[in-house]
Design a protein around this motif. Structure first.
Motif, PDB file in Angstrom:
ATOM      1  N   PHE A   1      33.746  36.081  36.709  1.00 52.57           N
ATOM      2  CA  PHE A   1      32.490  37.042  37.857  1.00 52.57           C
ATOM      3  C   PHE A   1      32.896  36.001  39.230  1.00 52.57           C
ATOM      4  O   PHE A   1      33.466  36.208  40.476  1.00 52.57           O
ATOM      5  N   LEU A   2      32.173  34.979  38.478  1.00 50.42           N
ATOM      6  CA  LEU A   2      32.066  33.946  39.380  1.00 50.42           C
ATOM      7  C   LEU A   2      33.201  33.426  40.566  1.00 50.42           C
ATOM      8  O   LEU A   2      32.969  33.752  41.413  1.00 50.42           O
ATOM      9  N   LEU A   3      34.151  32.967  39.285  1.00 53.04           N
ATOM     10  CA  LEU A   3      35.396  31.875  39.647  1.00 53.04           C
ATOM     11  C   LEU A   3      36.545  33.409  41.002  1.00 53.04           C
ATOM     12  O   LEU A   3      36.689  32.817  41.800  1.00 53.04           O
ATOM     13  N   LEU A   4      36.209  34.490  40.096  1.00 54.75           N
ATOM     14  CA  LEU A   4      37.677  35.570  41.035  1.00 54.75           C
ATOM     15  C   LEU A   4      36.481  35.693  42.025  1.00 54.75           C
ATOM     16  O   LEU A   4      37.308  35.795  43.102  1.00 54.75           O
ATOM     17  N   PHE A   5      35.311  36.334  42.307  1.00 58.78           N
ATOM     18  CA  PHE A   5      34.408  36.294  43.353  1.00 58.78           C
ATOM     19  C   PHE A   5      34.587  35.071  44.355  1.00 58.78           C
ATOM     20  O   PHE A   5      34.743  34.962  45.745  1.00 58.78           O
ATOM     21  N   GLU A   6      34.549  33.548  43.840  1.00 60.87           N
ATOM     22  CA  GLU A   6      35.187  32.443  45.183  1.00 60.87           C
ATOM     23  C   GLU A   6      36.378  32.822  46.067  1.00 60.87           C
ATOM     24  O   GLU A   6      36.430  32.851  47.065  1.00 60.87           O
ATOM     25  N   ALA A   7      37.491  33.238  44.935  1.00 60.09           N
ATOM     26  CA  ALA A   7      38.535  33.237  45.428  1.00 60.09           C
ATOM     27  C   ALA A   7      38.444  34.343  46.693  1.00 60.09           C
ATOM     28  O   ALA A   7      39.517  34.190  47.331  1.00 60.09           O
ATOM     29  N   MET A   8      37.767  35.386  45.815  1.00 65.61           N
ATOM     30  CA  MET A   8      38.199  36.404  46.652  1.00 65.61           C
ATOM     31  C   MET A   8      37.705  36.147  48.514  1.00 65.61           C
ATOM     32  O   MET A   8      38.127  36.274  49.878  1.00 65.61           O
ATOM     33  N   LEU A   9      36.088  35.358  48.357  1.00 67.43           N
ATOM     34  CA  LEU A   9      35.428  34.423  49.543  1.00 67.43           C
ATOM     35  C   LEU A   9      36.451  34.551  50.426  1.00 67.43           C
ATOM     36  O   LEU A   9      36.251  33.754  51.612  1.00 67.43           O
ATOM     37  N   LEU A  10      36.995  33.291  49.359  1.00 68.52           N
ATOM     38  CA  LEU A  10      38.074  32.156  50.508  1.00 68.52           C
ATOM     39  C   LEU A  10      38.900  32.422  51.052  1.00 68.52           C
ATOM     40  O   LEU A  10      39.402  32.483  52.147  1.00 68.52           O
ATOM     41  N   THR A  11      40.237  33.963  50.467  1.00 68.50           N
ATOM     42  CA  THR A  11      40.566  34.641  50.736  1.00 68.50           C
ATOM     43  C   THR A  11      39.952  35.562  52.054  1.00 68.50           C
ATOM     44  O   THR A  11      40.694  35.612  53.011  1.00 68.50           O
ATOM     45  N   LEU A  12      39.087  36.173  51.839  1.00 74.57           N
ATOM     46  CA  LEU A  12      38.730  36.974  52.556  1.00 74.57           C
ATOM     47  C   LEU A  12      38.364  35.824  54.294  1.00 74.57           C
ATOM     48  O   LEU A  12      38.579  36.079  55.116  1.00 74.57           O
ATOM     49  N   LEU A  13      37.808  35.066  54.167  1.00 73.58           N
ATOM     50  CA  LEU A  13      37.410  33.858  55.553  1.00 73.58           C
ATOM     51  C   LEU A  13      38.512  33.600  55.991  1.00 73.58           C
ATOM     52  O   LEU A  13      38.874  33.490  56.969  1.00 73.58           O
ATOM     53  N   GLY A  14      39.402  32.740  54.983  1.00 72.24           N
ATOM     54  CA  GLY A  14      41.027  32.659  55.375  1.00 72.24           C
ATOM     55  C   GLY A  14      41.240  33.610  56.049  1.00 72.24           C
ATOM     56  O   GLY A  14      42.003  33.080  57.673  1.00 72.24           O
ATOM     57  N   SER A  15      41.795  35.019  55.828  1.00 80.52           N
ATOM     58  CA  SER A  15      42.262  36.133  56.425  1.00 80.52           C
ATOM     59  C   SER A  15      41.257  36.533  57.581  1.00 80.52           C
ATOM     60  O   SER A  15      41.773  36.351  59.009  1.00 80.52           O
ATOM     61  N   LEU A  16      40.279  36.251  58.336  1.00 74.52           N
ATOM     62  CA  LEU A  16      39.488  36.637  59.279  1.00 74.52           C
ATOM     63  C   LEU A  16      39.562  35.051  60.153  1.00 74.52           C
ATOM     64  O   LEU A  16      39.865  35.360  61.241  1.00 74.52           O
ATOM     65  N   LEU A  17      39.410  33.935  59.698  1.00 71.38           N
ATOM     66  CA  LEU A  17      39.589  32.680  60.396  1.00 71.38           C
ATOM     67  C   LEU A  17      41.839  33.050  60.875  1.00 71.38           C
ATOM     68  O   LEU A  17      41.852  32.883  62.603  1.00 71.38           O
ATOM     69  N   GLY A  18      41.943  33.659  60.154  1.00 74.50           N
ATOM     70  CA  GLY A  18      43.170  33.806  61.087  1.00 74.50           C
ATOM     71  C   GLY A  18      44.117  34.943  62.252  1.00 74.50           C
ATOM     72  O   GLY A  18      44.458  34.399  62.665  1.00 74.50           O
TER      73      GLY A  18
ATOM     74  N   VAL B   1      44.214  37.551  42.468  1.00 74.97           N
ATOM     75  CA  VAL B   1      45.152  37.108  41.485  1.00 74.97           C
ATOM     76  C   VAL B   1      45.807  36.018  41.443  1.00 74.97           C
ATOM     77  O   VAL B   1      46.224  35.492  40.101  1.00 74.97           O
ATOM     78  N   ALA B   2      45.440  34.807  42.619  1.00 73.56           N
ATOM     79  CA  ALA B   2      45.988  33.546  42.446  1.00 73.56           C
ATOM     80  C   ALA B   2      44.476  32.756  41.762  1.00 73.56           C
ATOM     81  O   ALA B   2      44.494  32.208  40.899  1.00 73.56           O
ATOM     82  N   GLY B   3      43.382  33.155  42.209  1.00 71.62           N
ATOM     83  CA  GLY B   3      41.947  33.448  42.212  1.00 71.62           C
ATOM     84  C   GLY B   3      42.016  33.173  39.871  1.00 71.62           C
ATOM     85  O   GLY B   3      40.418  33.075  39.058  1.00 71.62           O
ATOM     86  N   SER B   4      42.172  34.634  39.569  1.00 72.83           N
ATOM     87  CA  SER B   4      42.040  35.419  38.025  1.00 72.83           C
ATOM     88  C   SER B   4      42.605  34.044  37.363  1.00 72.83           C
ATOM     89  O   SER B   4      42.124  34.105  35.722  1.00 72.83           O
ATOM     90  N   ILE B   5      43.426  33.178  37.533  1.00 73.26           N
ATOM     91  CA  ILE B   5      44.193  31.698  36.500  1.00 73.26           C
ATOM     92  C   ILE B   5      43.341  31.004  36.353  1.00 73.26           C
ATOM     93  O   ILE B   5      42.872  30.899  35.429  1.00 73.26           O
ATOM     94  N   PRO B   6      42.466  30.260  37.540  1.00 75.12           N
ATOM     95  CA  PRO B   6      41.239  29.170  36.660  1.00 75.12           C
ATOM     96  C   PRO B   6      40.320  29.857  36.743  1.00 75.12           C
ATOM     97  O   PRO B   6      39.148  29.507  35.588  1.00 75.12           O
ATOM     98  N   ALA B   7      39.596  31.145  36.978  1.00 75.50           N
ATOM     99  CA  ALA B   7      38.623  32.496  36.314  1.00 75.50           C
ATOM    100  C   ALA B   7      38.376  32.057  35.158  1.00 75.50           C
ATOM    101  O   ALA B   7      38.579  32.126  34.215  1.00 75.50           O
ATOM    102  N   TRP B   8      40.406  32.939  34.656  1.00 75.94           N
ATOM    103  CA  TRP B   8      40.569  32.745  33.398  1.00 75.94           C
ATOM    104  C   TRP B   8      40.292  31.333  32.263  1.00 75.94           C
ATOM    105  O   TRP B   8      39.551  31.766  30.791  1.00 75.94           O
TER     106      TRP B   8
END
Length: 418
Positions: free
Chosen positions: A334-351, A396-403
């Motif tokens: 969950f930690l790594l999935l959350f990091e990927a989700m957070l990066l995507t969310l912040l990147g989207s907001l910045l975009g 989905v992209a973050g789920s690979i390193p999380a797994w």
């Protein structure tokens, strides 16, 4: 707790995290920017003309007629006799008409001969009237009204003299120098082809050509501007005309009558239908741009995946310590999935912020230089769906390193590799 751990972990890897954010932000900006441009361009395209029921011209096909009569692109194959125009304009079904005469230009901009009905009945956008930034409609025989882009590009003011060239080329050796026009008015910007035309009266258009035949000056004949005022300036022919009906119930009946007109071969088109046909042709480029933008987003998310996988090997000991202090495999996942989700969310907001900053900074330039009116409106349904899809793709992209992290064992993390 998970949020704090994720933020601390990202801060510890702030260099790579910042690069990931920038990559995602640029990708989001490009994708949403293309979608915004597509939507606003589509709205501007379909708002080029409104309130006109029919456009009538010589029989040539709906798209060529639409292009030269509305968009001022291309050349008509033939003209309409003035007598035919009058006969159709006097129909009981017709409320108003706007005659159009094309064939001349000024420094690359089209010159359009018309009547004062153009300023009264022409509509664009959501039934918007033409309005004047300065001056007034043509009143004198040799008055000319400028579109906003013409006045801006050529830096013309009220009272300036304008010499019209015969033909449509930017440079012409056949100029009507003996009959110059004077700027009487400048229109407000509309975001339509009207911004790029010079409007003169039909009588003024006819006066220019009194001593011309078949595109050349008649040898030995010269009629001055003062002499032209004394002549009968009733047009012999026009290029096309727009029609407004008393009742739209009669649209197809009048269209059929015009298409079967016996005096000469004419064609009447419905502007909305013709615009839809033209947009279907142009939509190929629209879809291509959207596909390219989606590929850029995919590349950005792939970059995020690569960075997460590359950093995963460096974090093996960090993850093992978390396991040692009681964090289960599910929490690591969950930690790594959350990091990927957070990066995507912040990147989207910045975009999104970057996109609207670019729109605010280039809005006036795009309107003046390219006739593109981009609005600073809240993201629409399609843009929210794209943002949701990007967020889902990031997870989905973050789920690979999380797994992969989930499958690490405590001993694997604490045992040095040889």
């Amino acid at each position: 707790m998970i949020l704090r751990l994720a933020l601390l972990s990202l801060w510890n890897r702030r260099g790579t995290a910042l690069l990931t954010l920038i990559t995602i932000a640029i990708s989001v900006t490009l994708l949403l920017g293309v979608e915004k441009l597509r939507q606003d361009a589509r709205e501007g395209f379909f708002s080029t003309i409104s309130g006109t029921d029919l456009v009538v011209g010589a029989r040539s096909g709906s798209l060529p007629l639409l292009l030269y009569s509305v968009f001022n692109i291309g050349n008509p194959v033939s003209n309409i006799r003035w007598s035919s125009y009058q006969q159709l304009a006097e129909s009981d079904m017709v409320d108003w008409t706007i005659p159009l005469a094309l064939g001349d230009s000024h420094r690359g901009f089209r010159v359009l001969g018309t009547s004062d009905q153009y300023f009264t009945h022409f509509r664009y956008g959501r039934q918007q009237n033409l309005s004047f930034a300065s001056g007034e409609p043509f009143d004198d025989l040799f008055d000319v009204v400028l579109g906003a882009e013409v006045a801006r590009a050529l830096e013309y003011q009220l009272g300036d003299k304008v010499v019209v060239n015969h033909g449509l080329g930017r440079a012409s050796f056949s100029a009507h120098e003996d009959k110059p026009f004077q700027v009487s008015g400048i229109l407000e910007p509309t975001g339509t082809p009207v911004d790029r035309v010079l409007l003169v009266s039909l009588q003024g258009y006819e006066a220019m050509h009194l001593d011309w035949r078949a595109g050349v000056r008649i040898p030995g004949m010269q009629i001055t501007a003062d002499q032209a005022r004394e002549r009968d300036l009733t047009p012999r022919e026009i290029t096309a005309f727009m029609v407004g009906l008393k009742s739209r119930v009669n649209t197809f009946h009048l269209q059929r009558s015009i298409n079967n007109f016996r005096a000469e071969p004419l064609q009447a088109i419905l502007p909305g239908v013709a615009l839809q046909e033209l947009w279907q042709v142009l939509s190929i480029a629209e879809r291509t741009l959207l596909a390219i933008s989606a590929c850029v987003v995919f590349a950005g998310l792939t970059g995020m995946l690569a960075l997460l996988l590359a950093s995963l090997n460096e974090r093996r000991r960090e993850l093992a310590v978390l396991r040692a202090v009681g964090a289960g495999p599910g929490r690591i996942l969950f930690l790594l999935l959350f990091e990927a989700m957070l990066l995507t969310l912040l990147g989207s907001l910045l975009g999104v912020l970057l996109l609207y900053g670019l729109i605010a900074g280039t809005q006036n330039w795009l309107a003046l230089e390219h006739g593109l009116f981009l609005s600073l409106e809240w993201p629409g349904k399609t843009q929210w769906l794209l943002l949701g899809a990007i967020q889902l793709a990031g997870i989905v992209a973050g789920s690979i390193p999380a797994w992969r992290a989930y499958r690490y064992t405590l001993a694997d993390g604490l045992t040095p590799r040889t």
